[in-house]
Design a protein around this motif. Sequence first.
Motif, PDB file in Angstrom:
ATOM      1  N   ARG A  32      32.575  38.735  54.455  1.00  0.00           N
ATOM      2  CA  ARG A  32      32.803  39.958  55.231  1.00  0.00           C
ATOM      3  C   ARG A  32      32.170  39.866  56.623  1.00  0.00           C
ATOM      4  O   ARG A  32      31.905  40.884  57.249  1.00  0.00           O
ATOM      5  CB  ARG A  32      32.181  41.156  54.495  1.00  0.00           C
ATOM      6  CG  ARG A  32      32.872  41.520  53.202  1.00  0.00           C
ATOM      7  CD  ARG A  32      32.016  42.495  52.390  1.00  0.00           C
ATOM      8  NE  ARG A  32      31.577  43.645  53.165  1.00  0.00           N
ATOM      9  CZ  ARG A  32      32.204  44.822  53.185  1.00  0.00           C
ATOM     10  NH1 ARG A  32      33.299  44.988  52.465  1.00  0.00           N
ATOM     11  NH2 ARG A  32      31.750  45.823  53.903  1.00  0.00           N
ATOM     12  N   HIS A  48      31.501  52.097  53.320  1.00  0.00           N
ATOM     13  CA  HIS A  48      31.045  50.715  53.468  1.00  0.00           C
ATOM     14  C   HIS A  48      30.180  50.306  52.292  1.00  0.00           C
ATOM     15  O   HIS A  48      30.348  49.222  51.720  1.00  0.00           O
ATOM     16  CB  HIS A  48      30.267  50.560  54.778  1.00  0.00           C
ATOM     17  CG  HIS A  48      29.521  49.262  54.877  1.00  0.00           C
ATOM     18  ND1 HIS A  48      28.174  49.175  54.621  1.00  0.00           N
ATOM     19  CD2 HIS A  48      29.943  48.009  55.173  1.00  0.00           C
ATOM     20  CE1 HIS A  48      27.790  47.919  54.766  1.00  0.00           C
ATOM     21  NE2 HIS A  48      28.830  47.200  55.094  1.00  0.00           N
ATOM     22  N   TYR A  80      30.077  51.547  49.290  1.00  0.00           N
ATOM     23  CA  TYR A  80      30.868  51.459  48.062  1.00  0.00           C
ATOM     24  C   TYR A  80      31.652  50.154  48.021  1.00  0.00           C
ATOM     25  O   TYR A  80      31.655  49.448  47.012  1.00  0.00           O
ATOM     26  CB  TYR A  80      31.835  52.641  47.961  1.00  0.00           C
ATOM     27  CG  TYR A  80      32.742  52.558  46.753  1.00  0.00           C
ATOM     28  CD1 TYR A  80      32.307  52.980  45.494  1.00  0.00           C
ATOM     29  CD2 TYR A  80      34.027  52.024  46.863  1.00  0.00           C
ATOM     30  CE1 TYR A  80      33.126  52.881  44.386  1.00  0.00           C
ATOM     31  CE2 TYR A  80      34.852  51.919  45.751  1.00  0.00           C
ATOM     32  CZ  TYR A  80      34.392  52.353  44.517  1.00  0.00           C
ATOM     33  OH  TYR A  80      35.201  52.240  43.417  1.00  0.00           O
ATOM     34  N   ASP A  81      32.327  49.822  49.123  1.00  0.00           N
ATOM     35  CA  ASP A  81      33.109  48.586  49.169  1.00  0.00           C
ATOM     36  C   ASP A  81      32.227  47.372  48.950  1.00  0.00           C
ATOM     37  O   ASP A  81      32.604  46.426  48.248  1.00  0.00           O
ATOM     38  CB  ASP A  81      33.818  48.457  50.523  1.00  0.00           C
ATOM     39  CG  ASP A  81      34.947  49.463  50.684  1.00  0.00           C
ATOM     40  OD1 ASP A  81      35.366  50.040  49.661  1.00  0.00           O
ATOM     41  OD2 ASP A  81      35.402  49.666  51.823  1.00  0.00           O
ATOM     42  N   GLU A 141      31.102  47.214  45.272  1.00  0.00           N
ATOM     43  CA  GLU A 141      32.227  46.870  44.406  1.00  0.00           C
ATOM     44  C   GLU A 141      32.569  45.391  44.527  1.00  0.00           C
ATOM     45  O   GLU A 141      32.829  44.723  43.518  1.00  0.00           O
ATOM     46  CB  GLU A 141      33.442  47.726  44.783  1.00  0.00           C
ATOM     47  CG  GLU A 141      34.681  47.470  43.946  1.00  0.00           C
ATOM     48  CD  GLU A 141      34.519  47.799  42.472  1.00  0.00           C
ATOM     49  OE1 GLU A 141      35.339  47.330  41.663  1.00  0.00           O
ATOM     50  OE2 GLU A 141      33.554  48.515  42.120  1.00  0.00           O
ATOM     51  N   LEU A 142      32.554  44.859  45.734  1.00  0.00           N
ATOM     52  CA  LEU A 142      32.853  43.442  45.920  1.00  0.00           C
ATOM     53  C   LEU A 142      31.777  42.571  45.288  1.00  0.00           C
ATOM     54  O   LEU A 142      32.079  41.546  44.663  1.00  0.00           O
ATOM     55  CB  LEU A 142      32.979  43.131  47.421  1.00  0.00           C
ATOM     56  CG  LEU A 142      33.413  41.708  47.776  1.00  0.00           C
ATOM     57  CD1 LEU A 142      34.702  41.326  47.057  1.00  0.00           C
ATOM     58  CD2 LEU A 142      33.579  41.566  49.283  1.00  0.00           C
TER      59      LEU A 142
END
Length: 265
Positions: A214, A231, A233-234, A237-238
């Motif tokens: 990222r 941001h 959360y993403d 999750e990743l």
Amino acid sequence: LAARGRPVGPGWGRPYAPPAERKRFYQNVSISQGEGGFEINLDHRKLKTPQAKLFTVPSEALAIAVATEWDSQKDTIKFYTMHLTTLCNTALDNPTQRNKAQLIRAAVKFLETDTVCYRVEEPAALAELQKKEWDPIVAWAEKRYNVAIGSSTSIMGPNIPASTRDTFVSHLASYNMWALQGIEYVITQLKSLILTMGLIDRHVTVEKAVLLSRLEEEYQIQRWGNVEWAHDYDLCELRARAAAGTLFVHLCSESSTVKHKLLQD
């Protein structure tokens, strides 16, 4: 990313799962050993796959990990949080009906559009950041597998030698079908075969691999700011997906060290 030619065809790295949520219908979770491997029991019911096959995994450690996912669910079963269960379902049902050679070919093809091989020329600060952060992982992969990879600022990407592809095909062939499903899953999360192999080989941590995948987005956020909760959360999750996929590969590769550690924990 799609504009760069990343594989986005049907079935690519897309494990399938039941509906997102369901009311919890069981009290106790346990594992047992059957003829085909280790099974998951929800009270007195045997867990089944979406295609109604008996849910059977090849190792006790993986069964324990899956059982933990089911046992950790509260009043509602949130299937989208159960990454190991979903990966097992994909391996058991093989919804896209691909064989080992096809899985390997799809994974190696991603090398042509690998995130860490695509560089920018402008802005200069981002170009320098990519060089600083991505060059070491590319250099590691080239040394580790004795291949040439390189990088490029062209939309066409780097010119990957056929010998490099052959080397990765040979290396991936050493993994079984279950582990290959996990490897492909991690590749699609990180958009990078190189970062995925770094994770599998324990050369980089999950946090580092996710950050490197990222890098451009993180650079833009530092410069322009972001919607903080989205941001975070993403990012979480990743990390969860990459960690689950990596653990899945290790547990499916019959690593006695990993198995022993999980059982001890």
